[in-house]
Write an enzyme that holds these catalytic residues in place. Structure first.
Site, PDB file in Angstrom:
ATOM      1  N   LYS A  57     -20.698  18.368   9.084  1.00  0.00           N
ATOM      2  CA  LYS A  57     -19.582  18.815   9.919  1.00  0.00           C
ATOM      3  C   LYS A  57     -19.109  17.725  10.876  1.00  0.00           C
ATOM      4  O   LYS A  57     -17.935  17.687  11.250  1.00  0.00           O
ATOM      5  CB  LYS A  57     -19.981  20.078  10.697  1.00  0.00           C
ATOM      6  CG  LYS A  57     -18.841  20.723  11.472  1.00  0.00           C
ATOM      7  CD  LYS A  57     -17.714  21.142  10.553  1.00  0.00           C
ATOM      8  CE  LYS A  57     -16.585  21.819  11.322  1.00  0.00           C
ATOM      9  NZ  LYS A  57     -15.434  22.090  10.457  1.00  0.00           N
ATOM     10  N   SER A  73       0.819  -1.200   0.000  1.00  0.00           N
ATOM     11  CA  SER A  73       0.000   0.000   0.000  1.00  0.00           C
ATOM     12  C   SER A  73       0.866   1.268   0.000  1.00  0.00           C
ATOM     13  O   SER A  73       1.584   1.523  -0.947  1.00  0.00           O
ATOM     14  CB  SER A  73      -0.973  -0.025   1.185  1.00  0.00           C
ATOM     15  OG  SER A  73      -2.130   0.740   0.888  1.00  0.00           O
TER      16      SER A  73
END
Length: 278
Positions: free
Chosen positions: A137, A85
């Protein structure tokens, strides 16, 4: 006759290790070491990677620094036990890559994880009152389930990060985007398979990588030595208890790694990761 004299560092190969999960401390250490390589004018760098990956931003910053340095010196990456990765992404900053036949690599993809403790909080009678400026948010808040629109937002973020990864591998390895996507589905593969896919250039050990690096810059592979920069910091457990050998004698050999992973999980919760974690 005055014989040409090469400064000491011009006759050595710089060596930097990237081990463990890639996060802020690793980024800072490696960037400082890369700066030293440039200042001392080493002719080449051997990058030893033994990492399952880590955060996207930190991996990108290290890769960018490597590509800038690679305009001045030769860089060879050596994949160790695991280079997956984000470890693969960083390796793309090298001119050449050497892997052991059994190296675990691949895992090209992105993952983002959060914690949902809503049921547990309900059982103990804890709830949160949230006042926010917009509906998203508090996305990935741990006290509630994701909404469908939030899932779409996060999936778009993951898809964009994935495209960045794929395009970097395609460019660095001179492969088509379609070819990279054919194996960039999160799967892991061995170093031998990586060679067949075009992800690495050669199979070999770190010593083989050192010798190749020396040859690339006209140094004698029998005599060229490595100068290791930016040694890894000790973990919290090692700083408190002592060295890894002391931990082993106390029967706490796995404690250091477990604490490091716990700290990494806490630091990166909610962040997109280029990480292989079985």
């Amino acid at each position: 006759m005055i014989w040409p004299f090469k400064p000491r560092y011009r006759r050595q190969i710089a060596r930097i290790e990237i081990t463990g999960a890639i996060a802020g401390d690793t980024r800072k250490r490696v960037l400082e070491a890369l700066k030293t390589v440039e200042e001392r004018k080493f002719p080449a760098l051997m990058l030893r990677i033994d990492s399952p990956g880590g955060t996207v931003g930190d991996s990108q910053e290290i890769y960018s620094a490597l590509t800038r340095l690679g305009q001045k010196i030769k860089i060879v990456a050596s994949f160790g036990n695991i280079s997956a990765s984000g470890g693969v992404y960083i390796g793309m900053g090298a001119h050449h890559i050497v892997a052991n036949p059994g190296t675990i690599t691949g895992s090209i993809g992105v993952i983002l994880r959060g914690n949902n403790l809503e049921r547990l909080l309900d059982k103990v009678g804890v709830s949160f009152k949230v006042i926010k400026s917009g509906p998203y948010k508090d996305i990935l808040a741990f006290d509630r389930e994701l909404t469908d629109p939030e899932k779409d937002i996060l999936q778009s973020l993951i898809d964009t990060s994935y495209q960045q990864f794929v395009h970097t591998v395609a460019t660095a390895r001179q492969l088509s985007v379609e070819t990279v996507k054919s194996f960039a589905d999160g799967r892991i593969f061995t170093g031998e398979q990586a060679l067949e896919l075009g992800v690495v250039d050669r199979l070999g050990t770190e010593e083989d990588a050192r010798r190749w690096t020396a040859e690339l810059v006209g140094l004698d592979p029998e005599k060229a030595v490595c100068c290791t920069l930016g040694d890894s910091k000790k973990s919290l457990v090692q700083r408190v208890v002592g060295s890894q050998s002391q931990l082993d004698r106390l029967g706490l050999g796995n404690l250091s790694g477990s604490m490091d992973w716990l700290n990494f999980e806490l630091e990166t919760s909610g962040l997109p990761l280029w990480l292989y974690r079985p």
